[in-house]
Structures are given as C-alpha cells and as structure tokens.
Design a protein around this motif. Structure first.
Motif, mmCIF file in Angstrom:
data_model
loop_
_atom_site.group_PDB
_atom_site.id
_atom_site.type_symbol
_atom_site.label_atom_id
_atom_site.label_comp_id
_atom_site.label_asym_id
_atom_site.label_seq_id
_atom_site.Cartn_x
_atom_site.Cartn_y
_atom_site.Cartn_z
ATOM 1 N N LYS A 1 0.827 -1.204 0.000
ATOM 2 C CA LYS A 1 0.000 0.000 0.000
ATOM 3 C C LYS A 1 0.862 1.254 0.000
ATOM 4 O O LYS A 1 0.618 2.195 -0.760
ATOM 5 C CB LYS A 1 -0.909 -0.004 1.228
ATOM 6 N N VAL A 2 1.905 1.264 0.833
ATOM 7 C CA VAL A 2 2.796 2.429 0.892
ATOM 8 C C VAL A 2 3.545 2.605 -0.426
ATOM 9 O O VAL A 2 3.668 3.714 -0.949
ATOM 10 C CB VAL A 2 3.791 2.282 2.063
ATOM 11 N N ALA A 3 4.046 1.493 -0.998
ATOM 12 C CA ALA A 3 4.792 1.570 -2.254
ATOM 13 C C ALA A 3 3.910 2.090 -3.387
ATOM 14 O O ALA A 3 4.356 2.884 -4.230
ATOM 15 C CB ALA A 3 5.359 0.190 -2.617
ATOM 16 N N LEU A 4 2.651 1.673 -3.418
ATOM 17 C CA LEU A 4 1.735 2.161 -4.459
ATOM 18 C C LEU A 4 1.459 3.647 -4.293
ATOM 19 O O LEU A 4 1.322 4.377 -5.282
ATOM 20 C CB LEU A 4 0.425 1.372 -4.402
ATOM 21 N N GLU A 5 1.386 4.114 -3.035
ATOM 22 C CA GLU A 5 1.203 5.546 -2.812
ATOM 23 C C GLU A 5 2.402 6.341 -3.323
ATOM 24 O O GLU A 5 2.249 7.446 -3.848
ATOM 25 C CB GLU A 5 0.991 5.826 -1.314
ATOM 26 N N VAL A 6 3.617 5.779 -3.168
ATOM 27 C CA VAL A 6 4.811 6.454 -3.682
ATOM 28 C C VAL A 6 4.744 6.547 -5.201
ATOM 29 O O VAL A 6 5.041 7.581 -5.803
ATOM 30 C CB VAL A 6 6.091 5.703 -3.259
ATOM 31 N N LEU A 7 4.323 5.459 -5.845
ATOM 32 C CA LEU A 7 4.271 5.446 -7.307
ATOM 33 C C LEU A 7 3.238 6.416 -7.846
ATOM 34 O O LEU A 7 3.377 6.906 -8.963
ATOM 35 C CB LEU A 7 3.966 4.026 -7.798
ATOM 36 N N LYS A 8 2.189 6.712 -7.077
ATOM 37 C CA LYS A 8 1.203 7.695 -7.533
ATOM 38 C C LYS A 8 1.826 9.069 -7.703
ATOM 39 O O LYS A 8 1.411 9.836 -8.561
ATOM 40 C CB LYS A 8 0.050 7.771 -6.538
ATOM 41 N N GLY A 9 2.819 9.411 -6.869
ATOM 42 C CA GLY A 9 3.519 10.686 -6.997
ATOM 43 C C GLY A 9 2.741 11.869 -6.476
ATOM 44 O O GLY A 9 3.122 13.009 -6.703
ATOM 45 N N THR B 1 10.872 10.449 -5.497
ATOM 46 C CA THR B 1 12.114 9.795 -5.099
ATOM 47 C C THR B 1 13.174 10.061 -6.167
ATOM 48 O O THR B 1 12.868 10.505 -7.271
ATOM 49 C CB THR B 1 11.925 8.279 -4.931
ATOM 50 N N LEU B 2 14.428 9.757 -5.824
ATOM 51 C CA LEU B 2 15.546 10.117 -6.699
ATOM 52 C C LEU B 2 16.131 8.925 -7.441
ATOM 53 O O LEU B 2 17.312 8.940 -7.779
ATOM 54 C CB LEU B 2 16.642 10.815 -5.874
ATOM 55 N N GLU B 3 15.337 7.890 -7.709
ATOM 56 C CA GLU B 3 15.845 6.809 -8.550
ATOM 57 C C GLU B 3 16.018 7.298 -9.986
ATOM 58 O O GLU B 3 15.461 8.329 -10.385
ATOM 59 C CB GLU B 3 14.894 5.613 -8.527
ATOM 60 N N ALA B 4 16.759 6.533 -10.766
ATOM 61 C CA ALA B 4 17.073 6.946 -12.135
ATOM 62 C C ALA B 4 15.903 6.762 -13.096
ATOM 63 O O ALA B 4 15.924 7.304 -14.204
ATOM 64 C CB ALA B 4 18.283 6.151 -12.654
ATOM 65 N N GLY B 5 14.874 6.030 -12.686
ATOM 66 C CA GLY B 5 13.794 5.695 -13.601
ATOM 67 C C GLY B 5 13.098 6.883 -14.225
ATOM 68 O O GLY B 5 12.839 6.908 -15.438
ATOM 69 N N ARG C 1 4.268 21.957 0.398
ATOM 70 C CA ARG C 1 3.870 22.375 1.750
ATOM 71 C C ARG C 1 4.565 21.512 2.800
ATOM 72 O O ARG C 1 4.922 21.995 3.874
ATOM 73 C CB ARG C 1 2.358 22.267 1.912
ATOM 74 N N ARG C 2 4.732 20.227 2.465
ATOM 75 C CA ARG C 2 5.454 19.325 3.369
ATOM 76 C C ARG C 2 6.382 18.459 2.534
ATOM 77 O O ARG C 2 5.933 17.588 1.799
ATOM 78 C CB ARG C 2 4.482 18.454 4.174
ATOM 79 N N GLY C 3 7.668 18.711 2.614
ATOM 80 C CA GLY C 3 8.647 17.895 1.910
ATOM 81 C C GLY C 3 8.985 18.423 0.526
ATOM 82 O O GLY C 3 8.831 19.613 0.233
ATOM 83 N N PHE C 4 9.427 17.511 -0.341
ATOM 84 C CA PHE C 4 9.951 17.895 -1.650
ATOM 85 C C PHE C 4 9.506 16.914 -2.720
ATOM 86 O O PHE C 4 9.258 15.743 -2.452
ATOM 87 C CB PHE C 4 11.484 17.919 -1.635
ATOM 88 N N LEU C 5 9.427 17.402 -3.945
ATOM 89 C CA LEU C 5 9.393 16.576 -5.140
ATOM 90 C C LEU C 5 10.630 16.907 -5.952
ATOM 91 O O LEU C 5 11.297 17.919 -5.700
ATOM 92 C CB LEU C 5 8.126 16.840 -5.967
ATOM 93 N N TYR C 6 10.945 16.088 -6.943
ATOM 94 C CA TYR C 6 12.149 16.283 -7.738
ATOM 95 C C TYR C 6 11.785 16.363 -9.216
ATOM 96 O O TYR C 6 10.964 15.591 -9.711
ATOM 97 C CB TYR C 6 13.142 15.143 -7.472
ATOM 98 N N GLY D 1 11.365 0.158 -4.441
ATOM 99 C CA GLY D 1 12.269 -0.614 -5.284
ATOM 100 C C GLY D 1 11.871 -2.077 -5.359
ATOM 101 O O GLY D 1 11.917 -2.701 -6.424
ATOM 102 N N ALA D 2 11.454 -2.653 -4.210
ATOM 103 C CA ALA D 2 11.040 -4.057 -4.209
ATOM 104 C C ALA D 2 9.797 -4.273 -5.060
ATOM 105 O O ALA D 2 9.677 -5.277 -5.767
ATOM 106 C CB ALA D 2 10.785 -4.519 -2.768
ATOM 107 N N LEU D 3 8.869 -3.310 -5.016
ATOM 108 C CA LEU D 3 7.655 -3.434 -5.829
ATOM 109 C C LEU D 3 7.980 -3.383 -7.311
ATOM 110 O O LEU D 3 7.452 -4.168 -8.105
ATOM 111 C CB LEU D 3 6.678 -2.319 -5.461
ATOM 112 N N LEU D 4 8.857 -2.466 -7.697
ATOM 113 C CA LEU D 4 9.209 -2.343 -9.111
ATOM 114 C C LEU D 4 9.972 -3.575 -9.603
ATOM 115 O O LEU D 4 9.774 -4.037 -10.728
ATOM 116 C CB LEU D 4 10.042 -1.081 -9.328
ATOM 117 N N GLU D 5 10.862 -4.118 -8.756
ATOM 118 C CA GLU D 5 11.632 -5.289 -9.159
ATOM 119 C C GLU D 5 10.745 -6.530 -9.298
ATOM 120 O O GLU D 5 10.954 -7.370 -10.178
ATOM 121 C CB GLU D 5 12.739 -5.564 -8.146
ATOM 122 N N GLY D 6 9.757 -6.653 -8.431
ATOM 123 C CA GLY D 6 8.922 -7.848 -8.458
ATOM 124 C C GLY D 6 7.695 -7.747 -9.322
ATOM 125 O O GLY D 6 6.949 -8.722 -9.456
#
Length: 369
Positions: free
Chosen positions: A14-22, A239-243, A214-219, A45-50
C-alpha cells in the motif's frame, strides 16, 4: 532492547503504491504511515523489481480439480468477501477504542492478529496504552532550539525535531545533494570545452532540481537543447531513482531524435547503467561536468532559477498533481511565449524549429502538436 516493528506485506504494498502515484512527497508519506523514509524507498524498489513476476508464466501443469466444487467454493468466497467488506466498512465508523474493546484474546480459531486485521486496528494498540507527552514537552513544543535554551530548557535538536514531526511540522529548505555521485559508476569526460554549438540537437543537457511542497519535496528532471534552450522533456518524482530521468530521456528521443552529445553532472542518476546504456544504444556521446564546475551546465541552472522565481516560489502546492500542472503550464509558456535575450527576443521553440534543418515541416507540425 525494543523489538523491531514488523510490517505486513499488504501494508508495504500500500505504501509503495502511494509512492508510485507521486501525489505526496516521501516526507508526507513517512509522516502519514509512521515509517522511516528509507523504508519507503526500499519498498518502492522491491515493488518495481517484483512487478514483472506477476506476468510470468510458469511451466507447471495445472492439477485436476472438481469444477463443481470450485464453483461452490468461489460462490462461498464471494459471499464471505461481501460480508467481510460490509462489516469492515461499518466497523471503521466506530471509535478505535471501541474496536479495541471488541478483541477477545482467548477466542479459539481466531488469533488476536487476525481480529485486529478484521477490525482495522494495529495489534500493538491492543496491548499498549499511550503515555502521552509530559507537560514539560508540551510547553516548549512551538519553540525553536535556541529559544528554548535561552529559556533554561534542556533540549537538543533531535528532541525538537521529534516534537515537530509529532505535530507534522516540516521546515522548507533546499534539499541537499540532488547530484550526489555513486561509488563505482563510470565518470565520463567533459566534451564541450572549446566546442562550437551552433545547431539544434547537437548537444542536449539534463539536470535535477527540487520542488518545495507544503510538506517535503518533489524532484524535477528536465532535458534541454543546448543551442536553443528549448525544454524537450521533463518528469517529476517523489524519489531520486534513475527511472524518472530515463523516462524523460526516452520521451525526448522519441519526439526529437537522439542528439550528438548529452551533457550532465555526476549525479548517480546520470552515471547509472540504465541512463548511460540508453544513450550508448542511441549512439550518443556522453559528456559530464568537471567536478565542482556548475557553470559547465549553466543553461539548465538558469532554467531552474527562472522556473523557481516565476512559478515555484509563488505557489505552495499540496499534491504531486498540482505541482505537475503548475510546471507543465510554465514550461509551455517558457518554450512558446517567453522571450529569450540570447535568441534575439524569440521563444526557444520558435528558434528550435527554424534552425532544425533536418526536420520536415510535416514532422514539425506533428511534434509541436
């Protein structure tokens, strides 16, 4: 010694999917789910690899089954799923303390962990009674470290940081090291010294910057044509992965064809295999800034300055969608309407298509569209 908290795979997914939503920054997700940002990066990373394993077809032969029995079992599972979903939605409307009192520790056949999952509460909440913050902590919570020390409070920065995190307060400041190099990655020489860049697609450049929320950063990563200053492609990530950098590069190559040279800094995203391999497969020569020389990529640095003073600093975006919409609108304005002194007062897109002699008019209309 406290036992390390274990998270269920469903929670990690659930957390990994929330990250992917951006839509939210890693800091916001860490605060909302109560986990460390490093764990969020690992789970993504584990979600993307699997993910590819979901679509793999194994060579095992299916065992023979009773079709009527399977049909009956499917019907029973469907009824139980509907009933479970109905009860779960109704139970969520109850106060957490009420749901905690529903737990029966000695119920045969249904463990406390399963009961907690059905009631949508954490197992630790059944056993743990929160102590709350002491009055000594509550009084100075809105003060800064130096103010507290002047007021005879014995505090340090870690304690203030913990209390601010408890309240959801995150300071806005520049994120350090968006161009941090990775050990073991090959560093390519700088190829632009003394080179006359006089046509589109001769040299491209790329860089990453932070976008304060407002809270944190995007890249944000951008691919720019060196000669005309046109932004060819861009992507935003939490996140700062190369993808996300490779995604922007693929879009630029698809729309405009590969350049002769690509210039970047030494950031781990630009020294990674996925980035350099994509350039080599397109026969692009790789150039990298010399260490400590930000002027080697000055045109992208000027783009970031204009973007932040004319757009980013004028807004306080709440979600990734808001940030993407704001950046998209400004880059459209920058490419097609914003005049540029180095281009004789014309926008970058106009100069790009005027001087791109290798592109036919039909292709220009299609690509602009």
């Amino acid at each position: 010694m406290s036992k390390r908290k274990q998270h269920h795979p469903e929670f990690k997914a659930k957390v990994a999917l929330e990250v992917l939503k951006g839509e939210e920054t890693v800091s916001e997700l860490a605060s909302r789910f109560g986990v460390h940002p490093t764990m969020i990066h690992q789970w993504k990373g584990a979600l993307l690899e699997g993910a590819s394993g979901v679509f793999e077809r194994g060579g095992r032969q299916a065992a023979e089954v009773d079709e009527e029995q399977v049909k009956d079992l499917h019907a029973e599972i469907g009824e139980l799923a509907v009933a479970n979903d109905f009860l779960a939605r109704k139970l969520k409307t109850l106060d957490r303390q009420v749901r905690c009192k529903m737990i029966e520790p000695n119920l045969p056949g249904l463990s406390v962990s399963k009961q907690c999952a059905l009631l949508s509460i954490s197992r630790s909440s059944v056993y743990y009674e929160p102590k709350g913050e002491s009055q000594m902590n509550l009084d100075p919570m809105r003060q800064m470290t130096w103010q507290l020390r002047n007021g005879d409070y014995l505090v340090n920065e870690k304690r203030i940081r913990r209390l601010m995190r408890l309240m959801g307060f995150i300071p806005i400041y520049q994120k350090p090291n968006t161009s941090k190099a990775a050990k073991g990655h090959k560093i390519y020489p700088y190829l632009l010294r003394g080179l006359r860049v006089d046509r589109p697609n001769q040299v491209w450049c790329a860089d990453i910057t932070y976008l304060p929320m407002r809270r944190g950063f995007l890249y944000l990563v951008a691919i720019m044509d060196w000669h005309t200053r046109k932004v060819l492609a861009w992507r935003i990530s939490n996140t700062l992965e190369a993808g996300f950098c490779v995604d922007a590069l693929n879009e630029a190559i698809h729309k405009f064809g590969p350049p002769e040279i690509m210039n970047t800094d030494h950031g781990s995203q630009f020294t990674s295999f996925v980035w350099t391999d994509r350039l080599r497969r397109s026969s692009v020569r790789i150039s990298m800034d010399e260490k400590g020389r930000f002027l080697d990529n000055i045109f992208v640095e000027r783009l970031w300055r204009s973007l932040k003073y004319e757009c980013v600093y004028l807004h306080a975006w709440d979600t990734g969608s808001d940030a993407k919409a704001g950046v998209r609108k400004w880059i459209e304005f920058y490419n097609h309407k914003r005049t540029h002194s180095a281009l004789g007062g014309k926008p970058p897109a106009v100069i790009y298509w005027q001087r791109n002699e290798t592109t036919t008019p039909d292709q220009q209309v299609q690509r602009v569209a």
